[in-house]
Design a protein around this motif. Structure first.
Motif, short mmCIF file in Angstrom:
data_model
loop_
_atom_site.label_atom_id
_atom_site.label_comp_id
_atom_site.label_asym_id
_atom_site.label_seq_id
_atom_site.Cartn_x
_atom_site.Cartn_y
_atom_site.Cartn_z
N CYS A 1 0.84 -1.21 0.00
CA CYS A 1 0.00 0.00 0.00
C CYS A 1 0.88 1.25 0.00
N GLU A 2 1.87 1.26 0.86
CA GLU A 2 2.75 2.44 0.95
C GLU A 2 3.61 2.57 -0.30
N ARG A 3 4.06 1.43 -0.84
CA ARG A 3 4.91 1.47 -2.03
C ARG A 3 4.18 2.10 -3.22
N VAL A 4 2.91 1.79 -3.38
CA VAL A 4 2.22 2.28 -4.59
C VAL A 4 1.61 3.66 -4.39
N CYS A 5 1.59 4.17 -3.17
CA CYS A 5 0.94 5.47 -2.95
C CYS A 5 1.70 6.57 -3.71
N PRO A 6 1.03 7.24 -4.63
CA PRO A 6 1.72 8.27 -5.42
C PRO A 6 2.08 9.51 -4.60
N GLU A 7 1.50 9.63 -3.41
CA GLU A 7 1.75 10.80 -2.58
C GLU A 7 2.73 10.53 -1.45
N GLY A 8 3.27 9.34 -1.39
CA GLY A 8 4.25 9.03 -0.35
C GLY A 8 3.69 9.13 1.07
N ILE A 9 2.44 8.80 1.21
CA ILE A 9 1.81 8.87 2.54
C ILE A 9 2.31 7.69 3.39
N PRO A 10 2.67 7.95 4.65
CA PRO A 10 3.24 6.86 5.48
C PRO A 10 2.17 5.89 5.98
#
Ligand code: SF4
Ligand code: SF4
Ligand code: SF4
Length: 302
Positions: free
Chosen positions: A250-259
């Protein structure tokens, strides 16, 4: 060519030729040297597309859901985190164990694709481990039908053992006062695009119809604003509570770099403290802490 890759291609070709399976799910080389996305092979002559390198990052388990209404038997390559995803799907009654053939790979860890792109191919050896691999507790598959002879694995396990603080980021947030915590999470989720990439890649997000696709539910709207974004974040986090296998996708694909993993790990840490140590997707028979109850529970429930 590395030996794992040779074995992958050979076994895929055999399984398809003899008709044991109708499809093999693995990884192939993508557009760029730092991408090895999923591939779906149905013909023996296409098996040379399969690759095994340090960018075979995607957790393949989720893709089985696309074929759950077919009669096909599917072979799938599983690293440690993919195998935990399989256990997740089995526990959720999403797949039939008899219709999947699991080919295990002892995983030496994969590399961070974004940092690879920034460094350039000439510095390929310097690309660091993907964040999800730094604290991986199960690089070896927890379930498989056959296991490929490993290229490595020890190096990763040493790195994981040396890596301190699986919950270090959580502890930093816990050390904040309530105003700071609010500022931290709102700053993160104010950036959320509601693209749902985190949900779509997640093996624990496998509801037939997601609440966020039900615009008539009255629970949530489509607007991108603080309250809707926070509702999305908290709801998704609670829906995977006790079920998250820590694959980090989930974190890897988030385009916004949300933790996102900080939120997931906060819940994992709390559950461990409240209900005892539990690792999701490791033991098929061990029910998630929020998926069971005891009649002699000290708290009242109705
Ligand atoms: S999380 Fe573990 S099993 Fe998954 S890619 Fe990283 S090291 Fe391999
Ligand atoms: S919430 Fe994230 S880390 Fe957990 S199972 Fe889903 S994709 Fe993996
Ligand atoms: S992937 Fe990131 S931006 Fe997209 S919905 Fe999830 S948290 Fe929001």
């Amino acid at each position: 060519m590395n030996s794992i890759q040779e074995q992958m291609r050979a076994r895929a070709r055999e399984l398809l030729t003899e008709g044991t399976v109708q499809m093999v799910i693995g990884w192939e080389k993508g557009t760029f040297w730092y991408l090895s996305p999923p591939t779906f092979v149905t013909a023996p002559e296409d098996c040379d597309r399969l690759v095994w390198d340090e960018f075979c990052t995607n957790n393949l388990a989720k893709y089985l859901l696309d074929y759950k209404h077919t009669e096909d038997k599917i072979a799938i390559f599983v690293k440690g985190c993919d195998a935990r995803g399989i256990v997740r799907l089995l526990q959720d009654n999403q797949i039939d164990r008899e219709r999947v053939y699991l080919i295990g790979i002892k995983c030496p860890g994969v590399k961070d694709g974004r940092q690879a792109a920034a460094l350039g191919e000439e510095k390929r050896k310097e690309v660091p481990l993907a964040e999800k691999c730094r604290f991986c507790t199960h690089p070896e598959p927890v379930v498989y039908d056959e296991l490929l002879v490993p290229d490595g694995g020890e190096a990763l396990r040493e790195a994981a053992a040396a890596a301190e603080g699986r919950f270090a980021e959580v502890e930093k947030v816990e050390a904040m006062n309530p105003d700071e915590r609010y500022a931290f999470w709102t700053a993160a989720y104010d950036r959320c695009l509601r693209c749902y990439a985190c949900r779509n890649i997640c093996p624990a997000c496998n509801c037939r119809e997601c609440i966020f696709d039900r615009s008539q539910s009255g629970w949530c709207g489509k607007q991108m604003n603080r309250s809707e974004n926070m509702f999305f974040a908290i709801t998704r986090a609670m829906h995977v509570a006790g079920r998250c296998i820590e694959c980090g996708e989930c974190e890897r694909v988030c385009p916004e770099g949300i933790p996102i993993m900080t939120l997931n790990k906060k819940i994992i840490k709390d559950l461990n403290e409240l209900f005892g140590e539990y690792e999701a997707g490791v033991d098929l028979e061990a029910l998630p802490p929020l998926g069971q109850y005891k009649l002699d529970d000290p708290d009242e429930f109705h």
